[in-house]
Write a protein that holds these residues in place. Structure first.
Motif, mmCIF file in Angstrom:
data_model
loop_
_atom_site.group_PDB
_atom_site.id
_atom_site.type_symbol
_atom_site.label_atom_id
_atom_site.label_comp_id
_atom_site.label_asym_id
_atom_site.label_seq_id
_atom_site.Cartn_x
_atom_site.Cartn_y
_atom_site.Cartn_z
ATOM 1 N N ALA A 249 56.110 -11.070 46.492
ATOM 2 C CA ALA A 249 55.249 -10.695 45.364
ATOM 3 C C ALA A 249 55.690 -11.402 44.097
ATOM 4 C CB ALA A 249 55.282 -9.186 45.164
ATOM 5 N N GLU A 250 54.725 -11.718 43.245
ATOM 6 C CA GLU A 250 55.024 -12.367 41.981
ATOM 7 C C GLU A 250 55.040 -11.314 40.872
ATOM 8 O OE1 GLU A 250 52.557 -15.748 41.279
ATOM 9 O OE2 GLU A 250 53.729 -16.930 42.716
ATOM 10 N N LEU A 251 56.066 -11.399 40.036
ATOM 11 C CA LEU A 251 56.293 -10.370 39.028
ATOM 12 C C LEU A 251 56.340 -10.956 37.624
ATOM 13 C CD1 LEU A 251 59.205 -8.506 40.837
ATOM 14 C CD2 LEU A 251 56.830 -7.736 40.704
ATOM 15 N N LEU A 252 55.784 -10.198 36.702
ATOM 16 C CA LEU A 252 56.042 -10.415 35.280
ATOM 17 C C LEU A 252 57.171 -9.459 34.925
ATOM 18 C CD1 LEU A 252 53.321 -10.406 32.466
ATOM 19 C CD2 LEU A 252 55.666 -9.684 32.108
ATOM 20 N N VAL A 253 58.286 -9.993 34.407
ATOM 21 C CA VAL A 253 59.465 -9.186 34.099
ATOM 22 C C VAL A 253 59.659 -9.133 32.591
ATOM 23 C CG1 VAL A 253 61.955 -8.943 34.392
ATOM 24 C CG2 VAL A 253 60.554 -9.798 36.284
ATOM 25 N N ASP A 281 63.728 -11.149 47.811
ATOM 26 C CA ASP A 281 62.587 -12.040 48.012
ATOM 27 C C ASP A 281 61.418 -11.675 47.110
ATOM 28 O OD1 ASP A 281 61.247 -14.211 49.116
ATOM 29 O OD2 ASP A 281 60.350 -13.024 50.727
ATOM 30 N N LEU A 282 61.728 -11.270 45.870
ATOM 31 C CA LEU A 282 60.709 -10.972 44.881
ATOM 32 C C LEU A 282 60.798 -12.037 43.783
ATOM 33 C CD1 LEU A 282 61.208 -7.111 44.751
ATOM 34 C CD2 LEU A 282 59.247 -8.329 45.716
ATOM 35 N N ARG A 283 59.689 -12.689 43.489
ATOM 36 C CA ARG A 283 59.692 -13.858 42.615
ATOM 37 C C ARG A 283 59.304 -13.498 41.188
ATOM 38 N NH1 ARG A 283 55.560 -17.573 41.228
ATOM 39 N NH2 ARG A 283 56.420 -19.528 40.414
ATOM 40 N N ILE A 284 60.069 -13.988 40.244
ATOM 41 C CA ILE A 284 59.725 -13.841 38.829
ATOM 42 C C ILE A 284 58.777 -14.976 38.457
ATOM 43 C CG2 ILE A 284 60.567 -13.807 36.458
ATOM 44 C CD1 ILE A 284 63.187 -12.667 37.482
ATOM 45 N N ALA A 285 57.526 -14.628 38.230
ATOM 46 C CA ALA A 285 56.528 -15.627 37.861
ATOM 47 C C ALA A 285 56.458 -15.833 36.351
ATOM 48 C CB ALA A 285 55.158 -15.209 38.390
ATOM 49 N N ARG A 286 56.699 -14.775 35.585
ATOM 50 C CA ARG A 286 56.707 -14.834 34.125
ATOM 51 C C ARG A 286 57.813 -13.908 33.624
ATOM 52 N NH1 ARG A 286 53.554 -17.903 35.871
ATOM 53 N NH2 ARG A 286 51.479 -18.531 35.051
ATOM 54 N N ALA A 287 58.385 -14.239 32.477
ATOM 55 C CA ALA A 287 59.471 -13.413 31.932
ATOM 56 C C ALA A 287 59.374 -13.340 30.416
ATOM 57 C CB ALA A 287 60.823 -13.977 32.339
ATOM 58 N N GLY A 300 70.448 0.166 23.875
ATOM 59 C CA GLY A 300 70.013 0.344 25.244
ATOM 60 C C GLY A 300 68.884 -0.619 25.545
ATOM 61 N N ALA A 301 68.286 -0.479 26.705
ATOM 62 C CA ALA A 301 67.229 -1.405 27.118
ATOM 63 C C ALA A 301 66.372 -0.768 28.192
ATOM 64 C CB ALA A 301 67.839 -2.702 27.650
ATOM 65 N N SER A 302 65.231 -1.376 28.421
ATOM 66 C CA SER A 302 64.379 -0.991 29.538
ATOM 67 C C SER A 302 63.996 -2.240 30.310
ATOM 68 C CB SER A 302 63.122 -0.251 29.060
ATOM 69 O OG SER A 302 62.312 -1.080 28.242
ATOM 70 N N ILE A 303 63.678 -2.049 31.568
ATOM 71 C CA ILE A 303 63.172 -3.117 32.421
ATOM 72 C C ILE A 303 61.769 -2.730 32.865
ATOM 73 C CG2 ILE A 303 63.475 -4.408 34.562
ATOM 74 C CD1 ILE A 303 66.480 -3.802 34.392
ATOM 75 N N THR A 304 60.837 -3.662 32.712
ATOM 76 C CA THR A 304 59.465 -3.459 33.150
ATOM 77 C C THR A 304 59.106 -4.541 34.159
ATOM 78 O OG1 THR A 304 58.827 -2.577 30.984
ATOM 79 C CG2 THR A 304 57.046 -3.315 32.427
ATOM 80 N N LEU A 305 58.495 -4.141 35.257
ATOM 81 C CA LEU A 305 57.948 -5.076 36.238
ATOM 82 C C LEU A 305 56.452 -4.851 36.344
ATOM 83 C CD1 LEU A 305 60.507 -4.844 39.215
ATOM 84 C CD2 LEU A 305 60.597 -6.329 37.196
ATOM 85 N N CYS A 306 55.713 -5.940 36.399
ATOM 86 C CA CYS A 306 54.270 -5.881 36.624
ATOM 87 C C CYS A 306 53.941 -6.871 37.727
ATOM 88 C CB CYS A 306 53.519 -6.233 35.339
ATOM 89 S SG CYS A 306 51.712 -6.298 35.521
ATOM 90 N N THR A 307 53.364 -6.381 38.817
ATOM 91 C CA THR A 307 52.950 -7.280 39.889
ATOM 92 C C THR A 307 51.662 -7.974 39.446
ATOM 93 O OG1 THR A 307 51.785 -5.451 40.985
ATOM 94 C CG2 THR A 307 54.025 -5.915 41.707
ATOM 95 N N ILE A 308 51.722 -9.292 39.330
ATOM 96 C CA ILE A 308 50.601 -10.010 38.749
ATOM 97 C C ILE A 308 49.908 -10.905 39.771
ATOM 98 C CG2 ILE A 308 51.538 -9.952 36.421
ATOM 99 C CD1 ILE A 308 52.339 -12.890 36.772
ATOM 100 N N ASP A 309 48.618 -11.087 39.541
ATOM 101 C CA ASP A 309 47.840 -12.026 40.328
ATOM 102 C C ASP A 309 47.486 -13.212 39.434
ATOM 103 O OD1 ASP A 309 45.796 -11.107 38.646
ATOM 104 O OD2 ASP A 309 45.001 -9.733 40.157
ATOM 105 N N GLU A 310 46.683 -14.113 39.951
ATOM 106 C CA GLU A 310 46.343 -15.335 39.208
ATOM 107 C C GLU A 310 45.632 -15.016 37.902
ATOM 108 O OE1 GLU A 310 43.621 -19.362 39.829
ATOM 109 O OE2 GLU A 310 44.355 -18.272 41.575
ATOM 110 N N GLU A 311 44.735 -14.025 37.927
ATOM 111 C CA GLU A 311 44.001 -13.657 36.714
ATOM 112 C C GLU A 311 44.940 -13.114 35.648
ATOM 113 O OE1 GLU A 311 40.144 -10.955 35.333
ATOM 114 O OE2 GLU A 311 41.296 -10.366 37.102
#
Length: 329
Positions: A249-253, A281-287, A300-311
């Motif tokens: 899966a491609e992720l925006l991190v 095996d999870l790919r960072i597509a955008r960061a 402190g900090a937070s981590i956000t992941l969004c599974t993204i598609d081409e759109e």
């Protein structure tokens, strides 16, 4: 309490005056009622309006401009804005196709935005953000909290709106992004609300609050300080358990600072995140790394992941010009 402050009662007004003066090429400040709007409106475009308690800057006012929000309604520190602010902002930025309210799931924000939606003469719809996976209910919410994932929704839907999409299309896209986004945070220290003058909560020098909310609400557990790899692992386990992305899966991190964490530490945390995802095996597509949804001076900090598609990737990459986020222009 050590803060750059003149009088507690004037804190927000003076801060907003400085913000508007510094970014007068992009935004306009309305003072009665209070809202920040985009200086140059685009006729025929669905307008995006968000807001919430102040203290989370640059969310939301810092994201008013081309490719994101058309207006933001700031409340007092950690306090919801009022319906009259939201109604006035919506009326000011509506150019015909309607207004989309983007709302974090906090009780006060939701109640007031719903009232504004019902009373407004402007055609409108709402996207509710509830990306925080730490707890299902808190002292501020029924259901999951809306936190740093709000930025991703505002950016992607803002881009779609710029392309000429309808109100219905913008709402559907926002709801879809929210369902593909999950966040969890950790706090090292508390913060001080100016009107209170004391720390919001107490935490030991060797303790961390795992799953903290952006107002300092308790998380999943109070724990001992640990290495960055271990902290990232615990946050990511909870996020991945919620999102359940498939292999490859491609992720925006988004690695987001809560206000008092140096950028060097945020990049270190991103590296821990990168390595953890790589092993699965999870790919960072955008960061994106930075302090974008804060809690005053909380460390402190937070981590956000969004599974993204081409759109989604295309709308993330599209030009944006706001006081706090800008590229491609």
């Amino acid at each position: 309490m050590k803060k750059f402050i003149n009088h507690v009662d004037d804190y927000l007004a003076e801060s907003l005056a400085g913000f508007a003066a510094a970014h007068g090429d992009l935004v306009v400040l309305n003072t009665d009622p209070v809202y920040i709007r985009r200086k140059r409106l685009k006729p025929g475009k669905v307008a995006l309006v968000s807001g919430g308690g102040s203290g989370h800057e640059p969310l939301h006012s810092g994201f008013v401009g081309y490719g994101m929000l058309d207006a933001a309604c700031p409340g007092q520190i950690f306090t919801s804005p009022t319906p009259d602010q939201m109604m006035a902002a919506a009326k000011a930025v509506d150019t015909g196709p309607g207004v989309l309210f983007i709302v974090k799931n906090y009780s006060g924000d939701l109640m007031n935005f719903e009232m504004a939606s019902e009373m407004s003469e402007v055609q409108n719809a709402m996207v509710l953000i509830n990306d925080d996976v730490a707890v299902e209910n808190s002292s501020y919410t029924t259901g999951r909290r809306g936190v740093a994932g709000t930025l991703i929704v505002e950016k992607l839907v803002g881009s779609l709106a710029e392309s000429g999409a309808s109100l219905e299309q913008c709402k559907a896209f926002g709801d879809r992004i929210n369902k593909h986004t999950a966040t969890m945070g950790v706090a090292f220290t508390s913060c001080t609300v100016p009107a209170a003058g004391t720390r919001t909560f107490k935490i030991g020098d060797d303790e961390i609050e795992v799953g903290v909310g952006i107002h300092g609400e308790p998380g999943r557990r109070r724990a001992r300080m640990a290495p960055a790899d271990a902290i990232a692992g615990e946050l990511l386990e909870a996020i991945i358990d919620d999102l359940k992305p498939g292999a490859g899966a491609e992720l925006l991190v988004l690695v987001n600072g809560l206000g008092g964490t140096p950028l060097s530490e945020l990049y270190l945390l991103f590296n821990s995140t990168r390595l953890w995802l790589q092993r699965r095996d999870l790919r960072i597509a955008r960061a994106q790394v930075g302090s974008l949804t804060t809690s005053l001076e909380m460390a402190g900090a937070s981590i956000t992941l969004c599974t993204i598609d081409e759109e989604m990737a295309r709308h993330w990459d599209s030009p944006v010009l706001t006081p706090s986020l800008r590229w491609g222009m």
